[in-house]
Structures are given as structure tokens and as C-alpha cells.
Design an enzyme around this catalytic site. Sequence first.
Site, PDB file in Angstrom:
ATOM      1  CB  SER A 136      -0.930   0.014   1.218  1.00 42.40           C
ATOM      2  OG  SER A 136      -1.828  -1.061   1.182  1.00 42.40           O
ATOM      3  CB  THR A 199      -3.823   4.143   2.232  1.00 42.98           C
ATOM      4  OG1 THR A 199      -3.506   2.826   1.761  1.00 42.98           O
ATOM      5  CG2 THR A 199      -4.664   4.864   1.203  1.00 42.98           C
ATOM      6  CG  PHE A 311     -13.397   8.488  15.344  1.00 42.47           C
ATOM      7  CD1 PHE A 311     -14.083   9.396  16.131  1.00 42.47           C
ATOM      8  CD2 PHE A 311     -13.101   8.844  14.038  1.00 42.47           C
ATOM      9  CE1 PHE A 311     -14.491  10.619  15.636  1.00 42.47           C
ATOM     10  CE2 PHE A 311     -13.499  10.063  13.524  1.00 42.47           C
ATOM     11  CZ  PHE A 311     -14.202  10.960  14.325  1.00 42.47           C
ATOM     12  CG  ASP A 403      -4.133  -0.116  -1.769  1.00 45.14           C
ATOM     13  OD1 ASP A 403      -5.039  -0.940  -2.013  1.00 45.14           O
ATOM     14  OD2 ASP A 403      -3.703   0.077  -0.617  1.00 45.14           O
TER      15      ASP A 403
END
Length: 537
Positions: A136, A199, A311, A403
Site C-alpha cells: 500500500s 494509505t 476514533f 491500491d
Amino acid sequence: MPTLHSPRTLLSTLPFARRGLSGAGLAMGLILTTATSVATAQTFYPAPAEESPEYWQALGQAELQRALARTPNTNRAKNVILFVGDGMGISTITAARIFDAQMQGSAGEENLLTFERFPYVGLSKTYNTNQQTADSAGTMSAMMTGIKTRAGVIGVNQYADRADCQSSLGKEVPSLMQDAAERGLATGFVTTTRITHATPAATYAHSPERNWESDANLSEEAIANGCQDIAAQLLSFDFGTGINVAMGGGLAAFVPTSETESLTGQAGQRLDGRNLTREWLQKYNDSAFIWNKDQLAALDTTTTRHVLGLFSRSQMRYSHDRAGDDASEPDLPTMTETAIRVLQQQGQDEGFFLMVEAGRIDHAHHAGNAYRALQDTRELSAAVQKAMAMTNDSDTLIIVTADHSHTLTMGGYATRGNPILGAVVGNDDHGHPHSGVSIANDDMPYTTLGYRDGLGFAEAGGGDRRYGIPGAAGRANLREVDTTHPDFHQEALVPLESEGHAGEDVAIYARGPWAHLIHSTHEQHYIYHVMRHALGW
């Protein structure tokens, strides 16, 4: 006679700590059906009632007329939104479209995900400069910088050696998000992974090692030569007015070991004593730091110019495991909606650039768990729908791609409407469904979906999963196993500790200004050049 199939992990636990993944919801155990046979327990989904020879003729003509009426949009794009389904190969999209429809009670083969309705489609060649099957970091760097580079590096060119700070100095390549900020656009990204993961990091950071997410991860050589960890680089992003939206997981990398996190009450990871969440609030006027879905819902998007949302301590939960009113984490469509509202407000004049990643598609595949990968793909489709509803394709270019791919395979000659996660029920010589499941040469059923490699090789047979040594039972007998259960892990052929990436091309879907430039088999870094051209740079 020896079989080509190998023993199977029904419900495995990956070495998540080693790979940095979350094993939430991937509990051990077999899920038994109440029936004596998989075939009698499976639900079969009906094809649409209107299908007929006349229907197919009309459908083909309607699609042809839409294609003939299509004209390229050559407006300058005010906004660009790049959606990345991490690990979302074409087999994942095909299975997810069927899964999506079957969750709603229809056969599914005729279904399309939101982005599959985009007018322009191409293919992306995903190899890295030093690797046939990509990772990635190198692939997202290609999409963000316009050049291909090595596996494992972020925002630096191919002449930097991985994990070598000194070799990377002076090899940094500006990202599209940096250029956008410098030109006055509002900028941001949303992800379900850690925001320091490969990413999202490629939108704002430069590092010869994707794993240098916190200063606690830096090597002695990196510290000696002045390389900065990825979390710290989010705060040192000083292009234009900075980053307007950064949302996802990974709170631990932003809090020092001497303090506890707001979210979990656990100590942070940073060794330098910096609390980057406080620094975010100090760096930007009219800024916010939030850590749960209620705070996100209460955010004033008209006055908040810079929002940092973290989060979870590490990766966010899978879509399936996040469901429910008591969940503290927001879902991807909600984060996407909030990000667009903030960016539309801050980019009223010049526009905005947003990257949205459904990052845990990749992690579910690594776990050999197709259910969660497909469910997270459905969530990405819903996020794309949200973006489409909030923008206008006259001035907003939306690209949806991946990706890289994964080794998920789909086969077995299942009858129409067979559960995509189920055991294969084939057709008889007259083209009608058999009354029972298809049986392999080892006298056992098999599923439509499987993986080329991963933990699925060994465990079910009672062997040693570290080496893939089969136990006496061989492949697991799926006759009384509910393969559609969220915790079922598909069979795999090659024994590896984690299912791996695949090297085939991935799809690119596009709509909006200059979307017609996506039209062929492209090198992956071409996506950057299309976005840049659409913005009129």
C-alpha cells in the site's frame, strides 16, 4: 489419491499484534447449522422476475444508447475526491456486488455497487519499482506523487532505500494534497485505519519506512539523521493553511507514554513527551479534536476549519463489528459526509481535495475472512453514494480505485443465486440446480470463495498452522458448517501466517470533469496526472 486441497482454518486468529491489525469479532469456533446438510440450510436467492429474452435485448439497447449519448466533461474540476478501497481487487468487487444484493434478498449477479455505475472505467497496473506484487505504501505514493516507487516507502522516490533515513533525504516528492493546499484548496482525508497507516500517510508524509508511525517506531539511524515519524509529520504539514480534515484511528501515536488517551484511558506510545492532539488545537484557529461519533455528530461544520478525529487507539473496527446504536465509532459514510461539509465550507472559493479510504477491506482479506471484506466494500459503496449526493459532477471529479488486489478467488460453477459465501451447489446436465452441494474429489463440499494463501491451509485439520502440516482430518468437512457466518474463514491453498496481496490490475472508476481520461490500462501513477489535469494545474 492425494487431493490438491489442504486443511482449512474455519475461524483463525492472525498474529494481529505483529501485523498491527485488530482481531475484533474473529473469535474461535465452528458455526454449525441445525440441518444435516449445508445444501438444505442455505438460502437461495431468486433472479429478478422480469428477466426474459426480451428483457435482455432491451437492457443491452438501453446501455448502448447511454454510451452513445455520453459526451466528455471538460470543465475544470473545482473539487477532487479520491476513494481507495484498500485491497479491493476485481474479485472483491464482484463478490461484494452479489453479497450486497443478497443481503437485500435478490440473486445479486445483476446488481451493481454505486461506483460501478460511473461512466468511465479503466485498469491500474499496481506493481512497485522493486516488487511484482505491491504494498500500500508504494502504490498510494504513486497515486499521490505521480511517480512509481518502492514497496514500503511513503512519498519518496525509488532511489531511497527502505528503512534507511539517510538514503531518503532529498528524495521526497510533493504530494497532490501538498500542492492543493499550496494553491489554496481545502484538503483532508478520511480512513478506517490508523491515520498514520500507509494509505492516508501518503497524502501528507515522506518516509522511507511505512512503519515509522510514531517516534517509538523510529530506528536509531533514523533518529540520528533527523527523520521524523509519520504522526509528527501531520503536525508539520505547513503547506497553505494546512490540513482541514484528518479522521480515522491511531490515537496512541499522538499521545505520550506519560499521559492517558481520552478515548481508552490507556497510556500513549510517544517517547518524546509530545501530545499531538493538543498541538493540533494550538496550531490551528477554529479547530477541533474529537474521538467518538457523538462528538462528530455535534461538530459545527460551518465554523470548524480544522478537525482531527481519532476514533480508536489503533485501527477502527470492521463495519460489521461497528454496527449498533452503542457503537462509539462513526461509520465511513458519516465521516465522509462530515469531511465534505467542512471542506465545502473552507473551500468555497478554490475548492477542495479529499481522500477517503476503506482501509479494513485489506485487513479482513489478510485474515482470510471474506464476510468482513465484503461488508466493508459495501460501506465504501455507501460512502461514494454520500459523496455523489453532496456534490455535482459538473465540477467534482470522483475516482474510485484500489491500491492493490488480494488473492480472493471466485469459482466452482455455482448455480444462479447461490449464496456468495455458501457452499457450491451446481447445475445438472439440463442446467437446473442439483439437490445437494457439489462434492470435490476428496468427498467434501467446497465454497465459491477461497484464498490462494493464508492461515486457511492448516488449522481445521488439527495440524501445525505455523508450517501448514495437515492433521489427520485433511480439509474440514463443511457439510454442517455455516460458511455464510461472519466469523467463517475461507479455505486457502498455500500456508502463510497471513493471506497476501495479489499482483493483478485493479479497476479505476471515474465520473465528473475529465473522467474520460480514465479509459484504458494505465500505470497507477497516471491517476495523479488525471487529477492534476482536471484541476487545471
